[in-house]
Design a protein around this motif. Structure first.
Motif, PDB file in Angstrom:
ATOM      1  N   GLY A 161      18.035  39.481  67.447  1.00  0.00           N
ATOM      2  CA  GLY A 161      17.763  40.214  66.414  1.00  0.00           C
ATOM      3  C   GLY A 161      17.300  39.133  65.437  1.00  0.00           C
ATOM      4  N   ASP A 162      18.088  38.934  64.224  1.00  0.00           N
ATOM      5  CA  ASP A 162      17.681  38.012  63.465  1.00  0.00           C
ATOM      6  C   ASP A 162      18.665  36.755  63.410  1.00  0.00           C
ATOM      7  N   GLY A 163      19.439  36.757  64.845  1.00  0.00           N
ATOM      8  CA  GLY A 163      20.209  35.853  65.021  1.00  0.00           C
ATOM      9  C   GLY A 163      20.145  35.050  66.460  1.00  0.00           C
ATOM     10  N   TRP A 164      21.187  34.655  66.980  1.00  0.00           N
ATOM     11  CA  TRP A 164      20.921  34.104  68.331  1.00  0.00           C
ATOM     12  C   TRP A 164      22.467  34.131  69.072  1.00  0.00           C
ATOM     13  N   THR A 165      22.093  34.390  70.285  1.00  0.00           N
ATOM     14  CA  THR A 165      23.366  34.491  71.408  1.00  0.00           C
ATOM     15  C   THR A 165      23.220  33.356  72.114  1.00  0.00           C
ATOM     16  N   ILE A 166      24.215  32.608  72.444  1.00  0.00           N
ATOM     17  CA  ILE A 166      24.116  31.043  73.426  1.00  0.00           C
ATOM     18  C   ILE A 166      24.992  31.654  74.488  1.00  0.00           C
ATOM     19  N   ILE A 167      24.079  31.395  75.888  1.00  0.00           N
ATOM     20  CA  ILE A 167      24.766  31.407  77.249  1.00  0.00           C
ATOM     21  C   ILE A 167      25.088  29.851  77.828  1.00  0.00           C
ATOM     22  N   ASP A 168      26.668  29.902  77.693  1.00  0.00           N
ATOM     23  CA  ASP A 168      27.236  28.708  78.210  1.00  0.00           C
ATOM     24  C   ASP A 168      27.103  27.698  77.265  1.00  0.00           C
ATOM     25  N   ALA A 169      28.048  26.633  77.234  1.00  0.00           N
ATOM     26  CA  ALA A 169      28.342  25.817  76.162  1.00  0.00           C
ATOM     27  C   ALA A 169      28.254  24.392  76.281  1.00  0.00           C
ATOM     28  N   GLY A 170      28.601  23.774  77.473  1.00  0.00           N
ATOM     29  CA  GLY A 170      28.490  22.359  77.718  1.00  0.00           C
ATOM     30  C   GLY A 170      29.983  21.795  77.626  1.00  0.00           C
ATOM     31  N   LEU A 171      30.079  20.445  77.876  1.00  0.00           N
ATOM     32  CA  LEU A 171      31.270  19.637  77.814  1.00  0.00           C
ATOM     33  C   LEU A 171      31.389  19.156  76.279  1.00  0.00           C
ATOM     34  N   GLY A 222      33.265  23.972  77.828  1.00  0.00           N
ATOM     35  CA  GLY A 222      34.305  23.005  77.090  1.00  0.00           C
ATOM     36  C   GLY A 222      33.743  22.815  75.603  1.00  0.00           C
ATOM     37  N   MET A 223      32.615  23.284  75.324  1.00  0.00           N
ATOM     38  CA  MET A 223      32.360  23.321  73.929  1.00  0.00           C
ATOM     39  C   MET A 223      32.249  24.583  73.233  1.00  0.00           C
ATOM     40  N   ALA A 224      32.714  25.458  73.810  1.00  0.00           N
ATOM     41  CA  ALA A 224      32.558  26.817  73.221  1.00  0.00           C
ATOM     42  C   ALA A 224      33.687  26.995  71.974  1.00  0.00           C
ATOM     43  N   GLY A 225      34.815  26.127  71.837  1.00  0.00           N
ATOM     44  CA  GLY A 225      35.502  26.252  70.715  1.00  0.00           C
ATOM     45  C   GLY A 225      34.916  25.355  69.615  1.00  0.00           C
ATOM     46  N   TRP A 226      34.074  24.348  70.048  1.00  0.00           N
ATOM     47  CA  TRP A 226      33.254  23.589  68.740  1.00  0.00           C
ATOM     48  C   TRP A 226      32.428  24.448  68.297  1.00  0.00           C
ATOM     49  N   LEU A 227      31.602  25.211  69.259  1.00  0.00           N
ATOM     50  CA  LEU A 227      30.488  26.085  68.739  1.00  0.00           C
ATOM     51  C   LEU A 227      31.203  27.094  67.952  1.00  0.00           C
ATOM     52  N   GLN A 228      32.487  27.576  68.438  1.00  0.00           N
ATOM     53  CA  GLN A 228      33.048  28.611  67.449  1.00  0.00           C
ATOM     54  C   GLN A 228      33.286  28.323  66.327  1.00  0.00           C
ATOM     55  N   SER A 229      33.788  27.035  66.143  1.00  0.00           N
ATOM     56  CA  SER A 229      34.120  26.280  64.687  1.00  0.00           C
ATOM     57  C   SER A 229      33.068  26.051  63.896  1.00  0.00           C
ATOM     58  N   LEU A 230      31.778  25.933  64.460  1.00  0.00           N
ATOM     59  CA  LEU A 230      30.638  25.804  63.720  1.00  0.00           C
ATOM     60  C   LEU A 230      30.139  27.104  63.007  1.00  0.00           C
ATOM     61  N   SER A 231      30.183  28.112  64.006  1.00  0.00           N
ATOM     62  CA  SER A 231      29.380  29.351  63.758  1.00  0.00           C
ATOM     63  C   SER A 231      30.410  30.647  63.458  1.00  0.00           C
ATOM     64  N   GLY A 232      31.611  30.573  63.892  1.00  0.00           N
ATOM     65  CA  GLY A 232      32.605  31.685  63.361  1.00  0.00           C
ATOM     66  C   GLY A 232      32.213  32.742  64.672  1.00  0.00           C
ATOM     67  N   ALA A 233      31.725  32.319  65.575  1.00  0.00           N
ATOM     68  CA  ALA A 233      31.101  33.507  66.631  1.00  0.00           C
ATOM     69  C   ALA A 233      31.982  33.588  67.558  1.00  0.00           C
ATOM     70  N   PRO A 234      32.282  34.983  68.107  1.00  0.00           N
ATOM     71  CA  PRO A 234      33.341  35.139  69.268  1.00  0.00           C
ATOM     72  C   PRO A 234      32.609  34.546  70.526  1.00  0.00           C
ATOM     73  N   VAL A 235      33.721  34.462  71.275  1.00  0.00           N
ATOM     74  CA  VAL A 235      33.318  33.698  72.698  1.00  0.00           C
ATOM     75  C   VAL A 235      33.847  34.750  73.613  1.00  0.00           C
ATOM     76  N   ALA A 236      32.866  35.307  74.568  1.00  0.00           N
ATOM     77  CA  ALA A 236      33.145  36.122  75.666  1.00  0.00           C
ATOM     78  C   ALA A 236      32.771  35.676  76.803  1.00  0.00           C
ATOM     79  N   LEU A 237      33.427  36.309  77.928  1.00  0.00           N
ATOM     80  CA  LEU A 237      33.487  36.122  79.194  1.00  0.00           C
ATOM     81  C   LEU A 237      34.217  36.914  80.135  1.00  0.00           C
ATOM     82  N   SER A 238      34.297  36.796  81.288  1.00  0.00           N
ATOM     83  CA  SER A 238      35.334  37.872  82.202  1.00  0.00           C
ATOM     84  C   SER A 238      36.756  37.454  81.806  1.00  0.00           C
ATOM     85  N   ALA A 239      37.482  38.695  82.191  1.00  0.00           N
ATOM     86  CA  ALA A 239      39.006  38.759  81.916  1.00  0.00           C
ATOM     87  C   ALA A 239      39.763  37.547  82.822  1.00  0.00           C
TER      88      ALA A 239
END
Length: 321
Positions: A26-36, A73-90
């Protein structure tokens, strides 16, 4: 593909690069995988944001195929920049909490597990140090994780993806399939230049190689024109690659069975099959885990059997039952 950008992030070990993806949503972005999470990885993300005009505040969510450190590895760092939720399998969320949070002792239990299969003590110590160092490159961990159920459609922009469970490389790995565009976001389930590592670790569920081969069968049912992997170039001859992976593991199983002979530890089999002198300690632990996965598969087929010695050490031999 329209609205999809591949971002290549550096890794501080021989794999060198992990592919992650920025997708218009839409008017934003989704990230697939995060890096180290280490300084060169952060710099690469900032460069990508500048190149594609991404305001971190416009990141809607961070979706992970699995929770290995080069993807999580960088999911938490990206979340701290964006406030976005992090989603993966249970299942991968449970794995991440057990492996990467600050109080984890997984580095010690993994080394002990390998030691019980013949790994020398000095290499055990190095393996534990390597895993402990990697854990630091997953911090900060995400403050919360949301779960993606397999089979429940996921809308990213105008594309509808179906998450598909593909265990083997990790216990609860997901791929994301867009049937309309014959497009697969395949994480580490299928790679073109290297084979996905399929390892038996102290925490692994069941028979990982059997699960991996079953996942290949599941993926063979899909009509895929383009697969976007976690490492290496995009895959355009998808079904051919699935067959190549099956052949590779059949050959590796034969080599492992031959190396077992009248009796051997997993470490002895590993050093007979892999070029130990060419491997870093990082690569060596993956070779050891892959050896154990193949031995477990051979045992399930009745081709070899495991022996437990009085001192708690394990070995394998050709099945005499």
């Amino acid at each position: 593909m329209e609205g999809i950008h591949q971002v290549q992030l550096p890794l501080p070990f021989p794999l060198r690069i992990v592919n992650v993806y920025l997708m218009r949503d839409g008017d934003g972005w989704t990230i697939i995988d995060a890096g180290l999470n280490y300084p060169p990885g952060q710099a690469a993300w900032r460069e990508a944001f500048n190149r594609y005009g991404v305001d971190p505040a416009s990141i809607r969510r961070i979706v992970l195929t699995h929770a290995h450190p080069d993807h999580y590895g960088m999911a938490g760092w990206l979340q701290s920049l964006s406030g976005a939720p992090v989603a993966l399998s249970a299942g991968e969320a449970t794995f991440a909490r057990a492996q990467w949070h600050s109080d984890s002792r997984a580095h010690e239990t993994t080394a002990i597990f390998f030691g019980s299969h013949g790994m020398p003590r000095d290499l055990m110590a190095t393996v534990a140090e390597d895993i402990a160092s990697l854990r630091l490159m997953t911090h900060p961990t995400p403050v919360a994780l949301t779960h993606i159920p397999a089979g429940e459609p996921l809308m990213i922009g105008r594309r509808v993806f179906v998450p598909i469970a593909t265990p083997g490389h990790s216990d609860d790995h997901l791929v994301f399939y867009c049937a309309e565009e014959r497009l697969l976001l395949c994480g580490d389930a299928v790679l073109i230049k290297i084979t996905p590592n399929v390892g038996l670790w102290g925490w692994t569920h069941g028979n990982p190689l059997a699960q991996f081969l079953a996942s290949l069968d599941r993926l063979a049912e899909l009509d895929v024109a383009l697969a976007l992997p976690g490492h290496g170039p995009p895959i355009t001859r998808f079904h051919e690659r699935l067959e190549e992976l099956r052949v590779h593991h059949a050959e590796r199983l034969a080599a492992m069975e031959h190396a077992v002979g009248a009796g051997a530890t997993a470490y002895e089999v590993c050093t007979a099959v892999f070029p130990l002198q060419e491997l870093t300690s990082h690569q060596m632990r993956f070779a050891m885990a892959e050896t154990l996965a193949h031995l477990e598969y051979l045992a399930a087929q009745g081709r070899i059997e495991q022996i437990e010695h009085d001192d708690g050490q394990y070995a394998w031999r050709r099945c005499i039952c």
